[in-house]
Design an enzyme around this catalytic site. Structure first.
Site, PDB file in Angstrom:
ATOM      1  N   ASN A  13       0.861  -1.189   0.000  1.00 48.01           N
ATOM      2  CA  ASN A  13       0.000   0.000   0.000  1.00 48.01           C
ATOM      3  C   ASN A  13       0.892   1.230   0.000  1.00 48.01           C
ATOM      4  O   ASN A  13       1.472   1.575   1.023  1.00 48.01           O
ATOM      5  CB  ASN A  13      -0.902  -0.011   1.248  1.00 48.01           C
ATOM      6  CG  ASN A  13      -1.723   1.267   1.366  1.00 48.01           C
ATOM      7  OD1 ASN A  13      -1.870   2.014   0.396  1.00 48.01           O
ATOM      8  ND2 ASN A  13      -2.254   1.525   2.557  1.00 48.01           N
ATOM      9  N   LYS A  15       0.012   4.296  -0.343  1.00 44.48           N
ATOM     10  CA  LYS A  15      -0.636   5.501   0.209  1.00 44.48           C
ATOM     11  C   LYS A  15      -0.381   6.689  -0.739  1.00 44.48           C
ATOM     12  O   LYS A  15      -0.381   6.500  -1.941  1.00 44.48           O
ATOM     13  CB  LYS A  15      -0.123   5.777   1.616  1.00 44.48           C
ATOM     14  CG  LYS A  15      -0.095   4.527   2.491  1.00 44.48           C
ATOM     15  CD  LYS A  15       0.160   4.827   3.919  1.00 44.48           C
ATOM     16  CE  LYS A  15       0.324   3.520   4.682  1.00 44.48           C
ATOM     17  NZ  LYS A  15       0.142   3.659   6.100  1.00 44.48           N
ATOM     18  N   HIS A  99      -9.590   1.585   4.670  1.00 43.05           N
ATOM     19  CA  HIS A  99      -8.305   1.704   5.396  1.00 43.05           C
ATOM     20  C   HIS A  99      -8.505   2.648   6.579  1.00 43.05           C
ATOM     21  O   HIS A  99      -9.253   3.618   6.497  1.00 43.05           O
ATOM     22  CB  HIS A  99      -7.225   2.239   4.447  1.00 43.05           C
ATOM     23  CG  HIS A  99      -5.848   2.133   5.021  1.00 43.05           C
ATOM     24  ND1 HIS A  99      -5.364   3.035   5.938  1.00 43.05           N
ATOM     25  CD2 HIS A  99      -4.870   1.213   4.840  1.00 43.05           C
ATOM     26  CE1 HIS A  99      -4.136   2.678   6.285  1.00 43.05           C
ATOM     27  NE2 HIS A  99      -3.812   1.573   5.634  1.00 43.05           N
ATOM     28  N   GLU A 101      -6.805   4.956   7.718  1.00 40.13           N
ATOM     29  CA  GLU A 101      -6.525   6.377   7.440  1.00 40.13           C
ATOM     30  C   GLU A 101      -7.728   7.043   6.768  1.00 40.13           C
ATOM     31  O   GLU A 101      -8.012   8.218   7.015  1.00 40.13           O
ATOM     32  CB  GLU A 101      -5.262   6.495   6.561  1.00 40.13           C
ATOM     33  CG  GLU A 101      -4.012   6.187   7.378  1.00 40.13           C
ATOM     34  CD  GLU A 101      -2.852   5.620   6.569  1.00 40.13           C
ATOM     35  OE1 GLU A 101      -2.871   5.700   5.326  1.00 40.13           O
ATOM     36  OE2 GLU A 101      -1.922   5.078   7.205  1.00 40.13           O
ATOM     37  N   GLU A 171      -5.829  -4.962  10.401  1.00 45.85           N
ATOM     38  CA  GLU A 171      -4.821  -3.933  10.602  1.00 45.85           C
ATOM     39  C   GLU A 171      -5.074  -3.202  11.926  1.00 45.85           C
ATOM     40  O   GLU A 171      -5.849  -2.232  11.963  1.00 45.85           O
ATOM     41  CB  GLU A 171      -4.880  -2.917   9.462  1.00 45.85           C
ATOM     42  CG  GLU A 171      -4.533  -3.497   8.113  1.00 45.85           C
ATOM     43  CD  GLU A 171      -3.810  -2.490   7.240  1.00 45.85           C
ATOM     44  OE1 GLU A 171      -2.729  -2.805   6.782  1.00 45.85           O
ATOM     45  OE2 GLU A 171      -4.329  -1.373   7.060  1.00 45.85           O
ATOM     46  N   GLY A 177       2.217   2.062  10.613  1.00 46.41           N
ATOM     47  CA  GLY A 177       3.199   3.140  10.468  1.00 46.41           C
ATOM     48  C   GLY A 177       3.898   3.515  11.763  1.00 46.41           C
ATOM     49  O   GLY A 177       4.568   4.547  11.834  1.00 46.41           O
ATOM     50  N   SER A 217       3.066  -2.451  10.198  1.00 46.46           N
ATOM     51  CA  SER A 217       4.530  -2.523  10.373  1.00 46.46           C
ATOM     52  C   SER A 217       5.111  -3.896  10.046  1.00 46.46           C
ATOM     53  O   SER A 217       6.050  -4.344  10.711  1.00 46.46           O
ATOM     54  CB  SER A 217       4.911  -2.075  11.792  1.00 46.46           C
ATOM     55  OG  SER A 217       4.524  -0.728  12.010  1.00 46.46           O
TER      56      SER A 217
HETATM   57  C1  PEP Z   1      -0.878   0.104   5.802  1.00 45.69           C
HETATM   58  O1  PEP Z   1      -0.768   1.201   5.305  1.00 45.69           O
HETATM   59  O2  PEP Z   1      -1.861  -0.574   5.553  1.00 45.69           O
HETATM   60  C2  PEP Z   1       0.192  -0.385   6.674  1.00 45.69           C
HETATM   61  C3  PEP Z   1       0.061  -1.552   7.240  1.00 45.69           C
HETATM   62  O3  PEP Z   1       1.280   0.433   6.833  1.00 45.69           O
HETATM   63  P1  PEP Z   1       2.684   0.059   7.556  1.00 45.69           P
HETATM   64  O4  PEP Z   1       3.131  -1.268   6.976  1.00 45.69           O
HETATM   65  O5  PEP Z   1       3.613   1.168   7.188  1.00 45.69           O
HETATM   66  O6  PEP Z   1       2.418  -0.044   9.017  1.00 45.69           O
END
Ligand code: PEP
Length: 257
Positions: A13, A15, A99, A101, A171, A177, A217
């Protein structure tokens, strides 16, 4: 993972990252790394403006290209929005829905997530539906209740035939992040729980065929253990998907027996 019953899917992803120039540079570096046989599907979720270029760049490499959002109507007076049909028409295969975000910054709710999931499936796209709890919700001990609610809302009105095309991504918001990862046991527990909800709604055959990813992460160091869990069928990867070598290491971790 359980490759007997379902596909392992490693999805990056991006973003709001990478210009067109940077997308081309990524493809140049990443494609030569894709030379080994793979047991997992690879997906790259890129910003709208780079979708067509990414589809062209990865045409012969078995990397599917995904969008990071879509609207729930197929057309109309929705300035600035993009429909699932538009995505399908240019060759997009998957779309991220809900998501955290988007839930946090753009008022995405479980109601709009459901409408978008149905729109994506109707258009022939595979939705990657994100669910997950905040740190406060985990500490209050309501993680499973919240996940059950999010999964049931997302799938409301979705037929058993169509639910096979759905991908879930667990998630935990506190892990996105932040560099904090759920333990492999925490990831397994919630992914297994998501499957149990699908089982109650659609039966065992459907539930065991649905791909459930972990996201938060994930990186080359923790991927092997996370992907070794029986109900963790892949990853949705933010930061580590921006670097070809790191993303490739995670893909290789999905090639375990
Ligand atoms: C994401 O954006 O879905 C995500 C899991 O980001 P990260 O791997 O950077 O935590």
């Amino acid at each position: 993972m359980n490759r007997r019953y379902r596909k392992t899917i490693i999805a990056g992803n991006w973003k709001m990252n990478k210009t067109l120039t940077e997308t081309k540079a990524f493809a140049e570096e990443f494609k030569p790394l894709l030379n080994r046989p793979r047991w997992c599907d690879v997906v790259l979720c890129v910003p709208f403006v780079n979708l067509q270029a990414a589809i062209r760049l990865f045409k012969d490499s078995k990397v599917s290209i995904a969008a990071e959002n879509c609207h729930y109507e197929s057309s109309g007076a929705y300035t600035g929005e993009v429909s699932a049909e538009m995505l399908k028409d240019i060759g997009v295969k998957y779309v991220i829905i809900g998501h955290s975000e988007r839930r946090q910054y753009y008022n995405e709710t479980d109601f709009t997530v459901n409408k978008k999931v149905r729109a994506a499936l109707d258009a022939g796209l595979r939705p990657i539906i994100c669910v997950g709890e905040s740190l406060e919700q985990r500490e209050l001990g309501v993680t499973m209740e919240l996940i059950a609610y999010q999964v049931k809302c997302a799938l409301s009105g979705v037929s058993a035939e169509k639910v096979r095309h759905v991908v879930f991504a667990y998630e935990p918001i506190w892990a996105i992040g932040t560099g904090k990862t759920a333990t492999s046991q925490e990831a397994q527990d919630v992914c297994e729980f998501i499957r149990s909800i699908i089982r109650k709604l659609y039966g065992a055959r459907v539930a065991r065929a649905v791909t459930i990813q972990y996201g938060g992460s994930m990186n080359p160091k923790n991927a092997f253990e996370l992907l070794g869990q029986p109900d963790v069928d892949g990853g949705l990867i933010g930061g580590a998907s921006l670097k070809p070598d790191q993303f490739m290491e995670i893909i290789n971790a999905a090639n375990q027996d």
